[in-house]
Write a protein that holds these residues in place. Sequence first.
Motif, mmCIF file in Angstrom:
data_model
loop_
_atom_site.group_PDB
_atom_site.id
_atom_site.type_symbol
_atom_site.label_atom_id
_atom_site.label_comp_id
_atom_site.label_asym_id
_atom_site.label_seq_id
_atom_site.Cartn_x
_atom_site.Cartn_y
_atom_site.Cartn_z
ATOM 1 N N GLU A 88 0.808 -1.094 -0.018
ATOM 2 C CA GLU A 88 -0.288 -0.033 0.151
ATOM 3 C C GLU A 88 1.478 1.734 -0.024
ATOM 4 O O GLU A 88 1.211 1.027 0.390
ATOM 5 C CB GLU A 88 -1.145 0.095 1.531
ATOM 6 C CG GLU A 88 -1.751 1.625 1.479
ATOM 7 C CD GLU A 88 -2.972 0.862 2.114
ATOM 8 O OE1 GLU A 88 -2.768 1.832 3.110
ATOM 9 O OE2 GLU A 88 -4.099 0.761 2.047
ATOM 10 N N GLN A 89 0.705 2.351 -0.863
ATOM 11 C CA GLN A 89 1.737 3.557 -1.138
ATOM 12 C C GLN A 89 0.677 4.426 -0.440
ATOM 13 O O GLN A 89 -0.814 4.149 -0.653
ATOM 14 C CB GLN A 89 1.819 3.450 -2.375
ATOM 15 C CG GLN A 89 2.555 2.318 -3.091
ATOM 16 C CD GLN A 89 3.380 2.567 -4.359
ATOM 17 O OE1 GLN A 89 4.202 3.483 -4.257
ATOM 18 N NE2 GLN A 89 2.481 1.738 -5.469
ATOM 19 N N ILE A 100 -3.349 1.258 -3.177
ATOM 20 C CA ILE A 100 -2.554 2.797 -2.423
ATOM 21 C C ILE A 100 -4.441 4.088 -1.660
ATOM 22 O O ILE A 100 -5.451 3.647 -1.923
ATOM 23 C CB ILE A 100 -3.185 4.012 -3.517
ATOM 24 C CG1 ILE A 100 -2.345 5.431 -3.433
ATOM 25 C CG2 ILE A 100 -4.444 3.714 -4.916
ATOM 26 C CD1 ILE A 100 -2.190 6.107 -4.465
ATOM 27 N N ASN A 101 -3.272 4.020 -0.427
ATOM 28 C CA ASN A 101 -4.020 5.440 0.393
ATOM 29 C C ASN A 101 -4.107 6.813 0.118
ATOM 30 O O ASN A 101 -3.342 7.057 -0.163
ATOM 31 C CB ASN A 101 -3.155 4.929 1.784
ATOM 32 C CG ASN A 101 -4.542 5.873 3.284
ATOM 33 O OD1 ASN A 101 -5.734 5.547 2.501
ATOM 34 N ND2 ASN A 101 -4.209 6.764 3.617
ATOM 35 N N GLN A 110 8.797 5.708 -7.529
ATOM 36 C CA GLN A 110 6.999 5.261 -7.571
ATOM 37 C C GLN A 110 6.406 5.751 -7.292
ATOM 38 O O GLN A 110 4.716 5.531 -7.588
ATOM 39 C CB GLN A 110 7.603 4.176 -6.301
ATOM 40 C CG GLN A 110 6.271 2.895 -6.654
ATOM 41 C CD GLN A 110 6.420 2.347 -8.034
ATOM 42 O OE1 GLN A 110 7.197 1.576 -8.021
ATOM 43 N NE2 GLN A 110 4.376 1.580 -8.468
ATOM 44 N N GLU A 111 6.608 7.081 -6.366
ATOM 45 C CA GLU A 111 5.547 7.806 -6.421
ATOM 46 C C GLU A 111 4.818 8.684 -7.922
ATOM 47 O O GLU A 111 3.493 9.088 -8.172
ATOM 48 C CB GLU A 111 5.749 8.865 -5.267
ATOM 49 C CG GLU A 111 4.239 9.573 -4.391
ATOM 50 C CD GLU A 111 5.128 10.580 -3.993
ATOM 51 O OE1 GLU A 111 5.047 11.834 -3.110
ATOM 52 O OE2 GLU A 111 5.608 9.667 -2.497
ATOM 53 N N LYS A 112 5.982 9.209 -8.594
ATOM 54 C CA LYS A 112 5.788 9.733 -9.521
ATOM 55 C C LYS A 112 4.527 8.621 -10.485
ATOM 56 O O LYS A 112 4.297 9.575 -11.184
ATOM 57 C CB LYS A 112 7.114 9.702 -10.219
ATOM 58 C CG LYS A 112 7.532 11.289 -9.680
ATOM 59 C CD LYS A 112 9.133 11.341 -10.537
ATOM 60 C CE LYS A 112 9.707 12.089 -10.482
ATOM 61 N NZ LYS A 112 10.880 13.090 -11.251
ATOM 62 N N LEU A 117 2.953 6.684 -9.745
ATOM 63 C CA LEU A 117 1.078 6.625 -9.144
ATOM 64 C C LEU A 117 0.383 7.985 -9.776
ATOM 65 O O LEU A 117 -0.626 8.458 -10.136
ATOM 66 C CB LEU A 117 1.125 6.312 -7.165
ATOM 67 C CG LEU A 117 1.085 5.220 -7.187
ATOM 68 C CD1 LEU A 117 1.116 4.738 -5.764
ATOM 69 C CD2 LEU A 117 -0.483 4.043 -7.688
ATOM 70 N N ILE A 118 1.234 8.878 -9.366
ATOM 71 C CA ILE A 118 1.019 10.552 -9.636
ATOM 72 C C ILE A 118 0.352 10.832 -11.634
ATOM 73 O O ILE A 118 -1.081 11.077 -11.460
ATOM 74 C CB ILE A 118 1.401 11.188 -9.489
ATOM 75 C CG1 ILE A 118 1.372 11.591 -7.881
ATOM 76 C CG2 ILE A 118 1.348 12.832 -9.720
ATOM 77 C CD1 ILE A 118 2.377 12.574 -7.402
ATOM 78 N N GLU A 119 1.230 9.953 -12.373
ATOM 79 C CA GLU A 119 0.579 10.124 -13.805
ATOM 80 C C GLU A 119 -0.297 9.520 -14.240
ATOM 81 O O GLU A 119 -1.609 9.647 -14.287
ATOM 82 C CB GLU A 119 1.986 10.225 -14.816
ATOM 83 C CG GLU A 119 1.879 9.634 -16.250
ATOM 84 C CD GLU A 119 3.260 9.226 -16.802
ATOM 85 O OE1 GLU A 119 2.702 8.743 -18.049
ATOM 86 O OE2 GLU A 119 4.259 9.031 -16.280
ATOM 87 N N LYS A 120 -0.434 8.242 -13.372
ATOM 88 C CA LYS A 120 -1.890 7.260 -13.459
ATOM 89 C C LYS A 120 -3.108 7.511 -13.468
ATOM 90 O O LYS A 120 -3.913 7.712 -13.715
ATOM 91 C CB LYS A 120 -1.532 6.043 -12.363
ATOM 92 C CG LYS A 120 -2.003 4.343 -13.401
ATOM 93 C CD LYS A 120 -1.715 3.645 -12.318
ATOM 94 C CE LYS A 120 -2.484 1.796 -12.675
ATOM 95 N NZ LYS A 120 -1.394 1.188 -11.796
#
Length: 381
Positions: free
Chosen positions: A10-11, A38-39, A275-277, A279-282
């Motif tokens: 979980e991110q 994700i949270n 990894q955060e990038k 998710l943000i793009e997604k």
Amino acid sequence: MFFSVASKAEQNLTLWYSHQDNSFINLLVDEFKKENNINISLVQFDPEKIKAEILLGAQYGGLPDLVIFPSDFVGLHRLMKLSRIPEDWFLSDISPSAKSTAFADRKYWGIPVIQGNNLLLYYNKKLVSKPARSWESLLASKQQYIDKNILPIGWNYQDMYYFIPFLSAFNGWPITDNQISLNTPEMVAALKYYRDLAKQKVVDEQCHYTCSQADFVQGKEAYAINGDWAYQDLKNTMGENLGVALLPTINGSQMRSMKSTFVLSLPNYSSRPKQEKKLIEKFAKFVQRPSIQTLVYEKTRLLPVSEHLLGEYKKQAKGNDKVLFEQFELSKPMPSSIKMAIAWQAIAIGFKRYEDGLSAEESAEYMQHIATQQMRRLKNE
């Protein structure tokens, strides 16, 4: 081992927003969570406070991963430490006019998620049988409401976003030919008209946004000027008693609200972990999907940024929905530049001076002076 795996799986992302309709934001986040482990922590700010919170976060640290706010904020992209949006993040069906709202200084600083963000005239069908089409008509009927201890109309009087349609009815606009234009005869006439409504006790000048909406819902106001963002809340509360109409004319001239988009922007994206990038793009691409745009419109009546979907829903619109589209079409795009941010500040300061005793002419002159000083300061930084 279980806790180790779970913590990796979980991110976390943090999203700040200022839209009144919680269901709109929750819908986006809940649907995204169905596809991703994700949270997303949500923080809602008062529309009048989120700008200051982001500016403070940019200056002292503590910016979120994502923000959803009105598109005119992108004019402050440098001060807010927003990151540029790559061109290939935009889906092809996005309306060019919606996309342009996120453009400033030759770059995109946000991805439009919904559009509209314009004002409407709401009325209580228990109190109003046929909505006024003009201010002259509305004012002619004011006494019947006042005699019953009902305010004829309410809105967030001190918020200058609500003043702009009055300015437009006198053929004024804060940005003309890409220049801040406040010291004008049109501004003077609009200020006098706006102030006179408060003096006539047609509107309560001390009643802020929450107060005005609560009074309208409780039947203490016959009419209300509020945004499309409030439609679903009002509909849920008032049901069939809620009426929606176009903003009334003034001396035959149409009032034109500003319209914009709510954009998804990325503070300090370049400094985020890899990894955060991803998710943000997604998430940025997810909110543009036609299926998600459809879901948002059908649940909230907030207008999609997809050109195809907007056209289809406009064809199908009836009743209140048709009025939502008509007022959207009559509204004028809000500039997404630093000049608009400066104009807002100047108008608010000048209007306060007007209330404190300056003449309308002196107040308009003072507005222009404030704006000019701020522009000079900006050039010297």
